[in-house]
Write a protein that holds these residues in place. Structure first.
Motif, PDB file in Angstrom:
ATOM      1  N   GLU A 161       8.853   0.815 -11.873  1.00 12.26           N
ATOM      2  CA  GLU A 161       7.670   2.005 -10.993  1.00 12.26           C
ATOM      3  C   GLU A 161       8.578   2.782 -11.033  1.00 12.26           C
ATOM      4  N   LEU A 162       8.112   4.190 -10.549  1.00  4.37           N
ATOM      5  CA  LEU A 162       9.131   5.083 -10.102  1.00  4.37           C
ATOM      6  C   LEU A 162       8.671   5.921  -8.860  1.00  4.37           C
ATOM      7  N   HIS A 163       7.344   5.333  -8.897  1.00  7.17           N
ATOM      8  CA  HIS A 163       6.777   6.559  -7.783  1.00  7.17           C
ATOM      9  C   HIS A 163       5.558   5.441  -7.021  1.00  7.17           C
ATOM     10  N   ILE A 164       6.559   5.474  -6.168  1.00 12.73           N
ATOM     11  CA  ILE A 164       5.486   3.986  -5.507  1.00 12.73           C
ATOM     12  C   ILE A 164       5.754   4.278  -3.562  1.00 12.73           C
ATOM     13  N   HIS A 165       4.025   4.656  -3.050  1.00 11.36           N
ATOM     14  CA  HIS A 165       4.871   4.969  -1.303  1.00 11.36           C
ATOM     15  C   HIS A 165       5.087   3.453  -1.197  1.00 11.36           C
ATOM     16  N   ILE A 166       5.483   2.712   0.060  1.00 13.39           N
ATOM     17  CA  ILE A 166       5.077   1.328   0.471  1.00 13.39           C
ATOM     18  C   ILE A 166       4.689   1.506   0.328  1.00 13.39           C
ATOM     19  N   GLU A 167       4.800   2.560   2.395  1.00 10.55           N
ATOM     20  CA  GLU A 167       3.564   2.275   2.858  1.00 10.55           C
ATOM     21  C   GLU A 167       2.076   2.879   2.626  1.00 10.55           C
ATOM     22  N   GLY A 168       1.828   2.896   1.402  1.00  8.30           N
ATOM     23  CA  GLY A 168       0.400   3.313   0.499  1.00  8.30           C
ATOM     24  C   GLY A 168       0.494   1.671  -0.318  1.00  8.30           C
ATOM     25  N   SER A 169       1.132   0.697  -0.215  1.00 11.61           N
ATOM     26  CA  SER A 169       0.317  -0.808  -0.513  1.00 11.61           C
ATOM     27  C   SER A 169       0.035  -1.059  -0.012  1.00 11.61           C
ATOM     28  N   LEU A 170      -0.196  -1.029   1.584  1.00 15.44           N
ATOM     29  CA  LEU A 170      -0.480  -1.693   2.026  1.00 15.44           C
ATOM     30  C   LEU A 170      -2.228  -1.789   2.259  1.00 15.44           C
ATOM     31  N   GLU A 171      -2.403  -3.473   1.910  1.00 18.86           N
ATOM     32  CA  GLU A 171      -3.751  -3.263   2.492  1.00 18.86           C
ATOM     33  C   GLU A 171      -4.784  -3.395   2.713  1.00 18.86           C
ATOM     34  N   PRO A 172      -5.803  -3.246   2.964  1.00 17.89           N
ATOM     35  CA  PRO A 172      -6.970  -2.840   4.209  1.00 17.89           C
ATOM     36  C   PRO A 172      -6.263  -4.382   5.184  1.00 17.89           C
ATOM     37  N   GLU A 173      -6.586  -4.999   5.057  1.00 20.91           N
ATOM     38  CA  GLU A 173      -6.937  -6.747   4.783  1.00 20.91           C
ATOM     39  C   GLU A 173      -4.687  -7.043   5.989  1.00 20.91           C
ATOM     40  N   LEU A 174      -4.399  -6.142   5.206  1.00 21.58           N
ATOM     41  CA  LEU A 174      -2.787  -6.765   6.052  1.00 21.58           C
ATOM     42  C   LEU A 174      -3.024  -5.505   7.277  1.00 21.58           C
ATOM     43  N   ILE A 175      -3.624  -4.447   7.254  1.00 18.91           N
ATOM     44  CA  ILE A 175      -3.655  -3.442   7.643  1.00 18.91           C
ATOM     45  C   ILE A 175      -3.910  -4.019   9.132  1.00 18.91           C
ATOM     46  N   PHE A 176      -5.533  -4.759   9.071  1.00 19.03           N
ATOM     47  CA  PHE A 176      -6.166  -5.522   9.918  1.00 19.03           C
ATOM     48  C   PHE A 176      -4.952  -6.813  10.604  1.00 19.03           C
ATOM     49  N   ALA A 177      -4.097  -7.745   9.862  1.00 19.78           N
ATOM     50  CA  ALA A 177      -3.235  -8.667  10.252  1.00 19.78           C
ATOM     51  C   ALA A 177      -2.324  -8.446  11.053  1.00 19.78           C
TER      52      ALA A 177
END
Ligand SMILES: Nc1ncnc2[nH]cnc12
Ligand SMILES: [Zn+2]
Length: 349
Positions: free
Chosen positions: A16-32
């Protein structure tokens, strides 16, 4: 209906060569993380946040993406975010991931760049040990900010020079052409960093030309609008410049009205070194394998030969040594051989 079994697509080893790690933040983890760090969010539930993921274009997504990233404050937050990504990537048979990260999104909020890089680096090491997945970091400059800010970010990152392999260019594309960053990219090349840039996602083919000619990038991120320019298509094919295509992202951000209209088959048929990637998996409806499955499902022109080619392209386009690539190619052929026998009924599933 795809002619390749979904199970085989999922089983293929891939990079995988195009993944913004900040774009992997799932809503559940954002809330946690918001709760852990005492950060107030403009949404009162996970469901309300997810309901806001109805994008009309790149900017409408970026506004929510930067709001989501505001919960990241501590080294542990960056570690937890990246570990959650690596766990899902390993399940998708991603053998190697080159992660984009956006330091300016964090330093602008007072988070030191070392906190970002060290949290991500600790996760990379732990993921290698736990799941055998290799990885690297690519530092992205936000193109809606100035070149001076990009230079400051580069300077701030240099004490961690050995923690990242390259630089990229992301955020709002229209109105911010690659040539705005000519000098900082020249400096990065002098430093021996790999260089890539988002171009031709929403922006015109001219942005792909200037990414190649002015920034001298080694890969184009997205690049799907190359299809509008025959001379550009010829150049990309002749030089085998990889395109890191992100199919679900393109549909969610309305680059194409439906996956069945995606130009990946035409780009591949013209000999371009395309790869499939997730971009921002938490926002666009899925990880690597979700992208592979949705693409093959909607585009019956794509068969086993294209699946093999896409996996091989991802290895070829990665910034690793030839011996490692050769190992991944052997593994791919083994998985393909077993998968094809299963489909033909010569081997029990
Ligand atoms: N798809 C995308 N395009 C530009 N910048 C981004 N930052 C995160 N995802 C992006
Ligand atoms: Zn992107």
């Amino acid at each position: 209906m795809t002619t390749v079994s979904p199970a085989l697509l999922c089983a293929l080893p891939k990079a995988e060569l195009h993944i913004h790690i900040e774009g992997s933040l799932e809503p559940e983890l954002i809330f946690a993380l918001a709760q852990r760090n005492g950060v107030a969010l403009p949404y009162d539930s996970v469901e309300a946040l997810r309901a806001a993921y109805a994008f009309t274009d790149l900017q409408s997504f970026l506004d929510i993406y930067y709001a989501g990233a505001s919960v990241l404050l501590k080294e542990q937050d960056f570690f937890d975010m990246a570990m959650a990504y690596f766990e899902r990537a390993a399940q998708d048979n991603v053998v190697h991931a080159e992660l984009f990260f956006d330091p300016q999104t964090h330093t602008e909020r007072g988070v030191p760049i070392g906190v970002v890089i060290e949290g991500l680096t600790r996760a990379r090491r732990e993921a290698q040990a736990r799941w055998g997945i290799s990885s690297a970091l690519i530092l992205c400059f936000l193109r809606h900010l100035s070149q001076a800010s990009a230079f400051e970010t580069l300077e701030a990152a240099l004490p961690w020079r050995d923690h990242f392999i390259g630089v990229g260019l992301d955020s709002s594309e229209l109105g911010h052409p690659p040539e705005k960053f000519a000098e900082v990219f020249a400096r990065c090349r002098e430093l021996g960093l790999h260089v890539v840039a988002h171009a031709g996602e929403e922006g015109p083919p001219a942005y792909i030309w200037s990414a190649l000619e002015v920034l001298k990038v080694e890969r184009i991120d997205h690049g799907v609008r190359a299809i509008e320019d025959a001379a550009l298509m010829q150049r990309l094919a002749a030089e085998r410049v990889p395109l890191t295509v992100c199919p679900l992202s393109n549909v969610k951000l309305c680059v194409y009205p439906h996956m069945s209209q995606h130009q990946l088959p035409a780009l591949l048929a013209a000999g371009l070194a395309c790869t499939i990637n997730s971009d921002d998996p938490a926002y666009f409806g899925g990880t690597m394998n979700a992208n592979w499955l949705a693409t093959f499902e909607a585009l019956p022109q794509l068969g086993l030969a294209e699946a093999r080619k896409l996996a091989l392209n991802s290895f070829e386009a990665s910034f690793v040594d030839e011996a490692t690539k050769a190992g991944w190619r052997r593994k791919l052929e083994e998985v393909l051989a077993i998968g094809v026998e299963v489909v033909n009924g010569t081997k029990p599933g």
